[in-house]
Scaffold this motif. Structure first.
Motif, short mmCIF file in Angstrom:
data_model
loop_
_atom_site.label_atom_id
_atom_site.label_comp_id
_atom_site.label_asym_id
_atom_site.label_seq_id
_atom_site.Cartn_x
_atom_site.Cartn_y
_atom_site.Cartn_z
N ARG A 66 0.82 -1.21 0.00
CA ARG A 66 0.00 0.00 0.00
C ARG A 66 0.86 1.26 0.00
NH1 ARG A 66 -3.25 -3.14 3.60
NH2 ARG A 66 -2.22 -2.18 5.39
N GLN A 67 1.93 1.23 0.78
CA GLN A 67 2.82 2.39 0.83
C GLN A 67 3.50 2.62 -0.52
OE1 GLN A 67 5.34 1.29 4.12
NE2 GLN A 67 4.01 2.26 5.65
N ALA A 69 2.30 1.72 -3.40
CA ALA A 69 1.27 2.19 -4.33
C ALA A 69 0.99 3.68 -4.13
CB ALA A 69 -0.01 1.38 -4.16
N GLU A 70 0.97 4.11 -2.86
CA GLU A 70 0.74 5.53 -2.59
C GLU A 70 1.89 6.38 -3.09
OE1 GLU A 70 -0.39 8.51 1.15
OE2 GLU A 70 -0.02 6.38 1.49
N TYR A 73 1.54 6.70 -6.76
CA TYR A 73 0.46 7.64 -7.07
C TYR A 73 0.96 9.08 -6.98
CZ TYR A 73 -4.02 10.12 -6.40
OH TYR A 73 -5.07 10.99 -6.49
N ASN A 74 1.64 9.40 -5.89
CA ASN A 74 2.12 10.77 -5.68
C ASN A 74 3.14 11.19 -6.73
OD1 ASN A 74 0.47 11.10 -3.42
ND2 ASN A 74 2.03 10.34 -2.01
N ARG A 145 -7.83 6.93 -9.62
CA ARG A 145 -7.12 5.68 -9.32
C ARG A 145 -5.83 5.58 -10.12
NH1 ARG A 145 -12.52 4.35 -10.03
NH2 ARG A 145 -13.58 3.41 -8.24
N HIS A 146 -4.77 5.14 -9.44
CA HIS A 146 -3.51 4.85 -10.14
C HIS A 146 -3.45 3.37 -10.47
CE1 HIS A 146 0.97 4.35 -10.50
NE2 HIS A 146 0.77 5.40 -11.26
N HIS A 150 -3.49 2.56 -5.67
CA HIS A 150 -3.87 3.63 -4.74
C HIS A 150 -4.90 4.54 -5.39
CE1 HIS A 150 -3.41 6.29 -1.34
NE2 HIS A 150 -3.34 7.32 -2.17
N GLN A 151 -5.83 5.05 -4.58
CA GLN A 151 -6.85 5.94 -5.10
C GLN A 151 -7.19 7.01 -4.07
OE1 GLN A 151 -10.13 3.08 -5.68
NE2 GLN A 151 -11.23 4.12 -4.03
N GLU A 152 -7.64 8.14 -4.55
CA GLU A 152 -8.11 9.22 -3.69
C GLU A 152 -9.36 9.81 -4.32
OE1 GLU A 152 -5.13 12.04 -2.59
OE2 GLU A 152 -3.73 10.50 -1.88
#
Length: 277
Positions: A66-67, A69-70, A73-74, A145-146, A150-152
Protein backbone atom coordinates in the motif's frame (compact mmCIF):
# COMPACT_ATOMS: atom_id res chain seq x y z
CA UNK A 1 6.28 -34.96 -20.56
CA UNK A 2 5.30 -34.34 -24.18
CA UNK A 3 2.34 -35.71 -26.18
CA UNK A 4 4.33 -38.71 -27.54
CA UNK A 5 5.50 -39.71 -24.07
CA UNK A 6 1.94 -39.45 -22.77
CA UNK A 7 0.60 -41.60 -25.64
CA UNK A 8 3.27 -44.25 -24.99
CA UNK A 9 2.42 -44.32 -21.30
CA UNK A 10 -1.29 -44.78 -21.96
CA UNK A 11 -0.68 -47.82 -24.22
CA UNK A 12 0.78 -49.78 -21.32
CA UNK A 13 -1.15 -52.05 -19.02
CA UNK A 14 -2.07 -50.50 -15.62
CA UNK A 15 0.47 -52.67 -13.73
CA UNK A 16 3.14 -51.48 -16.22
CA UNK A 17 2.15 -47.76 -16.09
CA UNK A 18 2.92 -47.35 -12.39
CA UNK A 19 6.53 -48.55 -12.89
CA UNK A 20 7.13 -46.38 -15.97
CA UNK A 21 9.87 -43.69 -15.40
CA UNK A 22 7.51 -40.93 -16.53
CA UNK A 23 4.81 -42.01 -14.09
CA UNK A 24 7.22 -42.00 -11.13
CA UNK A 25 8.94 -38.74 -12.04
CA UNK A 26 8.63 -35.89 -9.48
CA UNK A 27 6.38 -32.98 -10.63
CA UNK A 28 8.12 -29.72 -11.44
CA UNK A 29 8.34 -27.32 -8.50
CA UNK A 30 5.90 -24.42 -8.47
CA UNK A 31 7.73 -21.26 -9.44
CA UNK A 32 6.86 -18.37 -7.12
CA UNK A 33 8.45 -14.90 -7.06
CA UNK A 34 10.78 -14.55 -4.06
CA UNK A 35 9.11 -11.33 -2.91
CA UNK A 36 5.50 -12.45 -3.39
CA UNK A 37 3.27 -13.05 -0.35
CA UNK A 38 3.05 -16.73 -1.33
CA UNK A 39 6.85 -17.06 -1.29
CA UNK A 40 7.09 -15.36 2.09
CA UNK A 41 4.47 -17.71 3.51
CA UNK A 42 6.13 -20.82 2.04
CA UNK A 43 9.53 -19.81 3.42
CA UNK A 44 8.02 -19.11 6.82
CA UNK A 45 6.27 -22.47 6.87
CA UNK A 46 9.48 -24.21 5.89
CA UNK A 47 11.21 -22.63 8.90
CA UNK A 48 8.53 -23.73 11.31
CA UNK A 49 6.64 -20.43 11.73
CA UNK A 50 3.18 -20.66 13.28
CA UNK A 51 0.00 -19.18 11.81
CA UNK A 52 0.07 -15.96 13.87
CA UNK A 53 3.63 -15.22 12.67
CA UNK A 54 2.63 -15.80 9.07
CA UNK A 55 -0.40 -13.50 9.44
CA UNK A 56 1.82 -10.72 10.83
CA UNK A 57 4.24 -11.15 7.94
CA UNK A 58 1.39 -11.00 5.45
CA UNK A 59 0.06 -7.83 7.11
CA UNK A 60 3.50 -6.24 6.83
CA UNK A 61 3.71 -7.25 3.18
CA UNK A 62 0.31 -5.74 2.42
CA UNK A 63 1.18 -2.55 4.29
CA UNK A 64 4.40 -2.25 2.31
CA UNK A 65 2.48 -2.73 -0.95
CA UNK A 66 0.00 0.00 0.00
CA UNK A 67 2.82 2.39 0.83
CA UNK A 68 4.56 1.66 -2.45
CA UNK A 69 1.27 2.19 -4.33
CA UNK A 70 0.74 5.53 -2.59
CA UNK A 71 4.28 6.64 -3.42
CA UNK A 72 3.74 5.68 -7.06
CA UNK A 73 0.46 7.64 -7.07
CA UNK A 74 2.12 10.77 -5.68
CA UNK A 75 5.04 10.59 -8.10
CA UNK A 76 2.75 10.07 -11.08
CA UNK A 77 0.52 12.95 -10.00
CA UNK A 78 3.55 15.23 -9.67
CA UNK A 79 4.61 14.26 -13.20
CA UNK A 80 1.09 14.94 -14.44
CA UNK A 81 1.02 18.40 -12.84
CA UNK A 82 4.41 19.19 -14.36
CA UNK A 83 2.66 19.27 -17.72
CA UNK A 84 0.91 22.46 -16.52
CA UNK A 85 -2.37 21.69 -18.22
CA UNK A 86 -4.74 24.61 -18.73
CA UNK A 87 -8.42 24.21 -19.53
CA UNK A 88 -9.85 26.66 -22.03
CA UNK A 89 -13.23 28.22 -21.28
CA UNK A 90 -15.39 27.46 -24.29
CA UNK A 91 -18.95 28.15 -23.15
CA UNK A 92 -20.43 31.67 -23.16
CA UNK A 93 -23.28 32.39 -20.76
CA UNK A 94 -25.08 35.68 -21.39
CA UNK A 95 -28.54 36.57 -20.12
CA UNK A 96 -30.58 39.42 -18.63
CA UNK A 97 -31.81 39.38 -15.04
CA UNK A 98 -33.87 41.68 -12.89
CA UNK A 99 -30.75 43.25 -11.42
CA UNK A 100 -28.67 43.50 -14.59
CA UNK A 101 -26.95 41.50 -17.28
CA UNK A 102 -24.86 38.43 -16.44
CA UNK A 103 -22.04 37.37 -18.75
CA UNK A 104 -19.31 34.83 -18.09
CA UNK A 105 -17.33 32.04 -19.72
CA UNK A 106 -16.75 28.52 -18.43
CA UNK A 107 -15.44 25.18 -19.68
CA UNK A 108 -17.96 22.41 -20.30
CA UNK A 109 -17.45 18.95 -18.81
CA UNK A 110 -16.32 17.51 -22.16
CA UNK A 111 -13.75 20.29 -22.45
CA UNK A 112 -12.30 19.43 -19.04
CA UNK A 113 -12.16 15.70 -19.85
CA UNK A 114 -10.48 16.36 -23.22
CA UNK A 115 -7.88 18.55 -21.53
CA UNK A 116 -6.87 16.28 -18.65
CA UNK A 117 -7.84 12.80 -19.87
CA UNK A 118 -4.93 11.96 -22.22
CA UNK A 119 -2.29 13.17 -19.75
CA UNK A 120 -3.90 11.26 -16.88
CA UNK A 121 -3.84 8.07 -18.96
CA UNK A 122 -0.17 8.60 -19.87
CA UNK A 123 0.71 8.72 -16.19
CA UNK A 124 -1.28 5.63 -15.26
CA UNK A 125 -4.47 7.22 -13.94
CA UNK A 126 -8.12 6.45 -14.46
CA UNK A 127 -11.10 8.21 -12.92
CA UNK A 128 -14.80 7.76 -12.29
CA UNK A 129 -17.67 9.63 -10.64
CA UNK A 130 -20.02 8.39 -7.95
CA UNK A 131 -23.28 10.42 -7.76
CA UNK A 132 -25.65 10.17 -4.81
CA UNK A 133 -28.82 11.91 -3.62
CA UNK A 134 -29.96 12.40 -0.02
CA UNK A 135 -31.77 15.03 2.04
CA UNK A 136 -32.46 17.14 -1.03
CA UNK A 137 -28.79 17.33 -1.98
CA UNK A 138 -26.93 15.92 -4.96
CA UNK A 139 -23.48 14.66 -4.01
CA UNK A 140 -20.79 13.75 -6.56
CA UNK A 141 -17.46 12.12 -5.71
CA UNK A 142 -14.64 11.93 -8.24
CA UNK A 143 -12.34 8.95 -7.64
CA UNK A 144 -8.84 9.09 -9.13
CA UNK A 145 -7.12 5.68 -9.32
CA UNK A 146 -3.51 4.85 -10.14
CA UNK A 147 -2.67 1.63 -11.96
CA UNK A 148 -0.80 0.26 -8.91
CA UNK A 149 -3.95 0.44 -6.82
CA UNK A 150 -3.87 3.63 -4.74
CA UNK A 151 -6.85 5.94 -5.10
CA UNK A 152 -8.11 9.22 -3.69
CA UNK A 153 -11.38 11.10 -4.02
CA UNK A 154 -12.96 14.52 -3.61
CA UNK A 155 -16.66 15.24 -3.02
CA UNK A 156 -18.90 18.25 -3.64
CA UNK A 157 -22.63 18.64 -3.10
CA UNK A 158 -25.38 21.11 -4.03
CA UNK A 159 -29.11 21.29 -4.56
CA UNK A 160 -30.70 20.71 -7.96
CA UNK A 161 -30.28 23.69 -10.31
CA UNK A 162 -33.87 24.79 -10.93
CA UNK A 163 -32.93 28.08 -12.58
CA UNK A 164 -34.03 28.90 -16.12
CA UNK A 165 -37.28 26.95 -16.02
CA UNK A 166 -35.62 23.51 -15.92
CA UNK A 167 -37.78 20.47 -15.22
CA UNK A 168 -36.86 18.10 -12.36
CA UNK A 169 -34.62 15.81 -14.44
CA UNK A 170 -32.85 18.69 -16.15
CA UNK A 171 -32.21 20.32 -12.78
CA UNK A 172 -30.58 17.15 -11.45
CA UNK A 173 -28.49 16.64 -14.58
CA UNK A 174 -27.33 20.26 -14.52
CA UNK A 175 -26.12 19.98 -10.94
CA UNK A 176 -24.52 16.56 -11.52
CA UNK A 177 -22.64 17.84 -14.57
CA UNK A 178 -21.46 20.91 -12.71
CA UNK A 179 -20.21 18.89 -9.74
CA UNK A 180 -18.56 16.29 -12.01
CA UNK A 181 -16.63 19.01 -13.78
CA UNK A 182 -15.41 20.70 -10.63
CA UNK A 183 -14.52 17.52 -8.74
CA UNK A 184 -12.35 16.38 -11.66
CA UNK A 185 -10.58 19.73 -11.65
CA UNK A 186 -10.08 19.58 -7.89
CA UNK A 187 -8.75 16.02 -7.71
CA UNK A 188 -6.27 16.69 -10.54
CA UNK A 189 -5.28 20.18 -9.37
CA UNK A 190 -6.13 21.78 -12.71
CA UNK A 191 -7.90 25.05 -13.43
CA UNK A 192 -9.61 26.84 -16.25
CA UNK A 193 -7.49 29.54 -17.90
CA UNK A 194 -7.99 32.95 -16.27
CA UNK A 195 -9.82 31.12 -13.50
CA UNK A 196 -8.73 33.36 -10.62
CA UNK A 197 -12.25 33.10 -9.27
CA UNK A 198 -14.87 30.58 -10.18
CA UNK A 199 -17.43 32.83 -11.87
CA UNK A 200 -19.31 29.91 -13.37
CA UNK A 201 -22.89 30.50 -12.31
CA UNK A 202 -21.71 32.97 -9.70
CA UNK A 203 -24.76 35.18 -9.99
CA UNK A 204 -27.92 33.25 -10.63
CA UNK A 205 -29.48 29.89 -9.91
CA UNK A 206 -28.37 27.54 -7.18
CA UNK A 207 -25.26 26.58 -9.13
CA UNK A 208 -23.88 29.96 -8.13
CA UNK A 209 -24.84 29.60 -4.49
CA UNK A 210 -21.43 28.44 -3.33
CA UNK A 211 -19.51 31.26 -4.97
CA UNK A 212 -22.01 33.99 -4.12
CA UNK A 213 -22.41 32.69 -0.58
CA UNK A 214 -18.65 32.64 -0.12
CA UNK A 215 -18.34 36.22 -1.34
CA UNK A 216 -21.03 37.50 1.02
CA UNK A 217 -19.68 35.42 3.89
CA UNK A 218 -16.39 37.28 3.53
CA UNK A 219 -18.25 40.59 3.64
CA UNK A 220 -20.13 39.49 6.75
CA UNK A 221 -17.00 38.40 8.60
CA UNK A 222 -15.22 41.62 7.66
CA UNK A 223 -17.73 43.73 9.61
CA UNK A 224 -16.65 45.01 13.02
CA UNK A 225 -19.90 46.53 14.26
CA UNK A 226 -23.49 45.40 14.34
CA UNK A 227 -24.54 48.46 12.39
CA UNK A 228 -22.18 47.52 9.55
CA UNK A 229 -23.41 43.93 9.74
CA UNK A 230 -27.02 45.10 9.43
CA UNK A 231 -26.17 47.06 6.30
CA UNK A 232 -24.45 44.02 4.74
CA UNK A 233 -27.53 41.93 5.55
CA UNK A 234 -29.79 44.43 3.77
CA UNK A 235 -27.55 44.59 0.71
CA UNK A 236 -27.29 40.80 0.55
CA UNK A 237 -31.05 40.41 0.78
CA UNK A 238 -31.52 42.47 -2.39
CA UNK A 239 -28.85 40.52 -4.28
CA UNK A 240 -30.04 37.05 -3.27
CA UNK A 241 -33.65 38.02 -3.92
CA UNK A 242 -32.72 39.25 -7.38
CA UNK A 243 -30.94 35.93 -8.00
CA UNK A 244 -33.99 34.01 -6.79
CA UNK A 245 -31.64 32.21 -4.41
CA UNK A 246 -33.56 31.99 -1.16
CA UNK A 247 -31.69 28.89 0.00
CA UNK A 248 -28.40 30.73 -0.26
CA UNK A 249 -29.80 33.68 1.66
CA UNK A 250 -31.01 31.38 4.44
CA UNK A 251 -27.49 29.98 4.73
CA UNK A 252 -26.07 33.49 4.85
CA UNK A 253 -28.55 34.51 7.56
CA UNK A 254 -27.25 31.66 9.72
CA UNK A 255 -23.70 32.99 9.25
CA UNK A 256 -24.87 36.55 9.98
CA UNK A 257 -26.50 35.42 13.23
CA UNK A 258 -23.37 33.60 14.38
CA UNK A 259 -21.12 36.54 13.52
CA UNK A 260 -23.51 39.03 15.12
CA UNK A 261 -23.41 37.11 18.39
CA UNK A 262 -19.63 37.51 18.45
CA UNK A 263 -19.72 41.29 17.97
CA UNK A 264 -19.92 43.71 20.92
CA UNK A 265 -23.01 45.84 21.27
CA UNK A 266 -22.80 49.14 19.43
CA UNK A 267 -22.40 52.15 21.72
CA UNK A 268 -25.59 54.15 22.19
CA UNK A 269 -26.02 57.06 19.86
CA UNK A 270 -25.35 60.31 21.65
CA UNK A 271 -28.10 62.90 21.21
CA UNK A 272 -27.04 66.07 19.46
CA UNK A 273 -26.04 68.83 21.88
CA UNK A 274 -28.02 72.08 21.52
CA UNK A 275 -26.01 75.03 20.36
CA UNK A 276 -26.31 78.43 22.03
CA UNK A 277 -26.01 81.67 20.17
Amino acid sequence: MNATDTADLLTLEPHQQKHHPLATAEPAALQVADTSPAAIMMNALARGADLSQIERMMDLQQQWQRQEAEKAYNLALADFKAENIKITKNKLVDFETRTGRTTYMHAELAQVVDAVGPALSRHGFGWSWKPEQSNGLIRVSCILRHRLGHQESVTLEARADESGGKNAIQAIVSTTTYLSRHTLKLITGTAESDDDEDDDGASYGHMGTQTMLEQWTQKVKATKTRAALTQVMRDAKDVFKGANDFTGYQSLMHIITQHGNSLPADPPTQPAQPTHA
